[in-house]
Design an enzyme around this catalytic site. Structure first.
Site, mmCIF file in Angstrom:
data_model
loop_
_atom_site.group_PDB
_atom_site.id
_atom_site.type_symbol
_atom_site.label_atom_id
_atom_site.label_comp_id
_atom_site.label_asym_id
_atom_site.label_seq_id
_atom_site.Cartn_x
_atom_site.Cartn_y
_atom_site.Cartn_z
ATOM 1 N N ASN A 124 54.474 69.687 37.628
ATOM 2 C CA ASN A 124 55.576 70.034 36.719
ATOM 3 C C ASN A 124 55.077 69.836 35.286
ATOM 4 O O ASN A 124 54.938 68.706 34.825
ATOM 5 C CB ASN A 124 56.776 69.104 37.010
ATOM 6 N N TRP A 125 54.806 70.956 34.632
ATOM 7 C CA TRP A 125 54.226 70.863 33.276
ATOM 8 C C TRP A 125 55.264 70.501 32.219
ATOM 9 O O TRP A 125 54.926 70.210 31.088
ATOM 10 C CB TRP A 125 53.564 72.189 32.884
ATOM 11 N N LYS A 126 56.526 70.594 32.577
ATOM 12 C CA LYS A 126 57.635 70.331 31.636
ATOM 13 C C LYS A 126 57.476 71.206 30.389
ATOM 14 O O LYS A 126 56.991 72.331 30.489
ATOM 15 C CB LYS A 126 57.698 68.841 31.291
ATOM 16 N N HIS A 186 66.143 68.186 38.135
ATOM 17 C CA HIS A 186 65.247 67.132 37.646
ATOM 18 C C HIS A 186 66.072 66.141 36.816
ATOM 19 O O HIS A 186 67.012 66.542 36.122
ATOM 20 C CB HIS A 186 64.129 67.759 36.795
ATOM 21 N N GLU A 243 65.555 64.802 34.112
ATOM 22 C CA GLU A 243 65.617 65.120 32.676
ATOM 23 C C GLU A 243 66.692 66.170 32.398
ATOM 24 O O GLU A 243 67.305 66.174 31.329
ATOM 25 C CB GLU A 243 64.227 65.583 32.187
ATOM 26 N N GLU A 271 62.598 61.248 43.277
ATOM 27 C CA GLU A 271 61.978 60.809 42.029
ATOM 28 C C GLU A 271 62.838 59.708 41.411
ATOM 29 O O GLU A 271 63.792 60.008 40.668
ATOM 30 C CB GLU A 271 61.886 61.977 41.049
ATOM 31 N N GLY A 291 57.255 58.852 34.343
ATOM 32 C CA GLY A 291 56.614 58.646 33.045
ATOM 33 C C GLY A 291 56.443 57.189 32.660
ATOM 34 O O GLY A 291 56.102 56.885 31.514
ATOM 35 N N SER A 310 55.052 59.054 38.189
ATOM 36 C CA SER A 310 53.813 58.377 37.790
ATOM 37 C C SER A 310 52.694 58.482 38.830
ATOM 38 O O SER A 310 51.926 57.540 39.000
ATOM 39 C CB SER A 310 54.084 56.903 37.466
HETATM 40 C C1 PEP Z 1 58.343 64.237 36.843
HETATM 41 O O1 PEP Z 1 58.942 64.170 35.786
HETATM 42 O O2 PEP Z 1 58.696 65.051 37.729
HETATM 43 C C2 PEP Z 1 57.227 63.346 37.057
HETATM 44 C C3 PEP Z 1 56.902 63.067 38.284
HETATM 45 O O3 PEP Z 1 56.608 62.881 35.925
HETATM 46 P P1 PEP Z 1 55.383 61.810 35.837
HETATM 47 O O4 PEP Z 1 54.420 62.149 36.944
HETATM 48 O O5 PEP Z 1 54.817 62.012 34.496
HETATM 49 O O6 PEP Z 1 56.006 60.483 36.050
#
Ligand code: PEP
Length: 264
Positions: free
Chosen positions: A11-13, A105, A107, A172, A178, A217
């Site tokens: 997921n590049w966001k 997600h 976010e 998640e 993050g 993470s």
């Molecule tokens: C995410 O936001 O889907 C995610 C897994 O981010 P990160 O790996 O940076 O924690």
């Protein structure tokens, strides 16, 4: 030989500018063509909307089967078209080659006020457009610490999935995204087992095996132990998917951890 597919999703966001994104897609695709991961491992990269077309073209040039490397989007609107300024529909992302879409997600739940009901509408829209939804669920730290994770996950599963859901679920925990913190093996196993127990109630059948992924993470260091947990069908990766080598290392670690054991 294991026939259950395993997934590594990037997921590049809102993080890769145009040229960076295209180069990232090319680097991943070329490396996978040169050293193909086992066929049970499916890799999906999810660029921002603005890069879908370019990334799709870059992947087509390398001609990998889409089961091996596919593209997803990071959201879609619940309606297929209409006067919705600034929104992008599921048929529109399908036109640009997306086969998957991340929905719900944390976010988006947090920054855009997305409720379970909205997410369920999006799941319906994606499915109608022939796109596989990747639905994210997960509890906040306070909810975990207050012992409310199970009820949060249950509510999210009940509210955001459709009855006949055919897609992927990503657990998640919001506190792991993050933060550099991942749940212990024991906690992850417990949460995934809980999710697996809740799914048949929502789907009203235990004939459908929904792949359940972990996200938060993940790096190539944690990937082997996470992927070796029986109940984990893959990983959703944020930051570590923005650099080709770190993402490829995760794919390599996932391939190794899930390699079919030779029969005795
Ligand atoms: C995410 O936001 O889907 C995610 C897994 O981010 P990160 O790996 O940076 O924690």
């Amino acid at each position: 030989m294991s026939t259950v597919p395993k997934f590594v999703i990037g997921n590049w966001k809102m993080q890769a500018r145009h040229e960076h994104g295209l180069q990232l897609a090319r680097d991943i695709a070329h490396a996978m063509r040169d050293t193909p991961p086992p066929s049970h491992l499916h890799t999906i990269i999810c660029p921002p909307f603005t890069q879908l077309d370019g990334v799709h073209q870059a992947l087509r040039e390398v001609c990998l089967p889409h089961e091996q490397l596919a593209m997803g989007a990071q959201d879609c609107y619940p309606a297929s078209s209409g006067p919705f300024t600034g929104d992008i529909s599921a048929p529109m992302i399908r036109d640009l080659g997306a086969r998957y879409v991340i929905l719900g997600h944390s976010e988006r739940r947090q920054n855009h006020g997305e409720t379970d009901a909205i997410i369920r509408q999006k799941v319906k829209a994606a499915t109608a457009a022939g796109i596989t939804p990747i639905v994210c669920i997960g509890e906040h730290l306070a909810e975990r610490n207050e012992g409310r994770a199970a009820s949060v996950l249950s509510t999210q599963i009940e509210g955001s999935l459709t009855r006949g859901f055919r897609g992927i679920l990503a657990y998640e925990p919001v506190w792991a995204i993050g933060s550099g913190i991942t749940p212990s093996q024991e906690e992850l196993q417990r949460k995934l087992q809980l999710i697996r127990a809740l799914l048949p109630m929502r789907l009203m059948t235990d004939d459908i095996r929904v792949p359940v992924l972990y996200g938060g993470s993940v790096t190539s260091v944690q990937a082997p132990s996470i992927m070796s947990i029986e109940a984990v069908d893959g990983v959703l990766v944020g930051s570590a998917s923005l650099e080709a080598q770190s993402f490829l290392d995760i794919i390599g670690a996932a391939a190794e951890a899930t390699a079919p054991q030779p029969s005795p």
